[in-house]
Scaffold this active site. Structure first.
Site, PDB file in Angstrom:
ATOM      1  N   LEU A   3      56.835  47.039  56.475  1.00 56.22           N
ATOM      2  CA  LEU A   3      57.761  47.619  57.441  1.00 56.22           C
ATOM      3  C   LEU A   3      58.249  46.564  58.430  1.00 56.22           C
ATOM      4  O   LEU A   3      59.428  46.534  58.805  1.00 56.22           O
ATOM      5  CB  LEU A   3      57.099  48.784  58.184  1.00 56.22           C
ATOM      6  CG  LEU A   3      57.981  49.485  59.209  1.00 56.22           C
ATOM      7  CD1 LEU A   3      59.254  50.043  58.571  1.00 56.22           C
ATOM      8  CD2 LEU A   3      57.215  50.602  59.913  1.00 56.22           C
TER       9      LEU A   3
ATOM     10  N   ASP B 240      50.278  50.822  56.406  1.00 49.38           N
ATOM     11  CA  ASP B 240      48.892  50.363  56.399  1.00 49.38           C
ATOM     12  C   ASP B 240      48.808  49.125  57.300  1.00 49.38           C
ATOM     13  O   ASP B 240      48.714  49.269  58.511  1.00 49.38           O
ATOM     14  CB  ASP B 240      48.550  50.015  54.931  1.00 49.38           C
ATOM     15  CG  ASP B 240      47.112  50.255  54.615  1.00 49.38           C
ATOM     16  OD1 ASP B 240      46.275  49.887  55.446  1.00 49.38           O
ATOM     17  OD2 ASP B 240      46.810  50.798  53.550  1.00 49.38           O
TER      18      ASP B 240
END
Lengths: 122, 177
Positions: free
Chosen positions: B108, B103
């Protein structure tokens, strides 16, 4: 306003940020949590000037992420009331085509609140 | 079922077909390299279990869990915290991070930066769902994407609603009541 301010680790500004809302503070805390460097309202963009050079419309996005070279504007207004802010963003993009900016809507914040269990009621 | 759980957005069959395609693609790209798949707990669990079985080459499996901002596990910490670190040494390994959804990219981004300090041969990512239009952090090594999805919330196929319903075989829309 009387927001309890943590000690920010990823804040890259010189002066302590003075947030206008709880949502802005929460967004700053999220960025800080993930170690993403950020500044708060570091630049005001002139959008309109009168013929004699006076600034008649300006816009200071809430956050700037230097590593992403990205401005982020938060709004907790209802979708129907966002039109004015969208118009400002459109003007900014027209006048400063090299500037990257994203608008985070009320819905985005609610998702953050749901995902991260934040309390955005205040 | 919980009234907030809505219609099927992606059926179990559609998910399985796409996972098979991703597995074949990953196997082609990593042939002879024995990558290590790293699942980010918990929502990626179902996806990584299916993906692993769809990759017909040797590969490792490992997991990492971060304390999400505002979660009970955060425990008052103002910086991100690893709840469960990798068991494997990833030095000189090809790491493939397996995400449920990307998103903002904040999670990440943190994982990639953390793993790169451990000197792997490469770090890439595969995600079941992607919302690229919500990205705050760009320049992420997202190499494989299952589905680009609209701005909706989901439950099932590993995604939870208050820690329930991860076991639903389909991916369903989640409505706020």
């Amino acid at each position: 306003m009387g927001l309890e301010m943590p000690v920010f680790q990823a804040y890259r500004g010189a002066e302590p940020p003075r947030f206008a809302s709880q949502a802005e503070l929460e967004c700053a805390k999220v960025l800080d949590y993930y170690g993403v460097p950020w500044l708060y309202e570091p630049r005001t963009f002139v959008l309109e000037q009168s013929e004699d050079g006076r600034v008649t419309e300006a816009f200071a996005p809430d956050f700037y992420l230097p590593e992403q070279d990205l401005y982020v504007e938060l709004t907790v207004m209802k979708q129907s009331l966002v039109t004015r802010k969208n118009r400002k963003l459109r003007k900014l993009r027209e006048r400063y085509p090299d500037v990257k900016i994203k608008l985070f809507y009320k819905r985005d914040l609610e998702r953050l609140a749901q995902h991260f269990h934040l309390d955005l009621a205040s | 079922m919980d009234p907030r759980i809505g219609d099927v957005y992606l059926s179990a069959e559609e998910l399985a077909a796409r996972v098979r395609e991703l597995g074949a693609e990953i196997a082609r790209d990593y042939a002879g390299r024995e990558p290590i798949l790293v699942g980010s707990l918990k929502s990626s669990l179902v996806f990584i279990a299916d993906l692993s079985r769809a990759i017909p080459i040797l590969h490792g499996l490992d997991f990492i869990e971060l304390a999400g901002y505002g979660s009970a596990q955060m425990g008052g910490h103002e910086q991100i915290r690893v709840l469960k670190d990798l068991d494997a040494d990833i030095r000189d390994r090809d790491v493939l991070v397996v995400e449920d959804v990307i998103d903002t990219g904040l999670t990440l981004n943190y994982l990639v930066r953390t793993f790169e300090l451990r000197m792997p041969r490469s770090v890439s990512a595969v995600t079941l769902l992607d919302r690229p239009y919500r990205r705050l952090v760009d320049d992420l090594p997202v190499r494989y994407v299952g589905f680009v999805v609209p701005d909706e919330l989901f439950v099932g196929y590993g995604f939870d609603l208050e820690e329930r319903w991860r076991q639903l075989p389909d991916l369903r829309l989640l409505h706020q009541v």
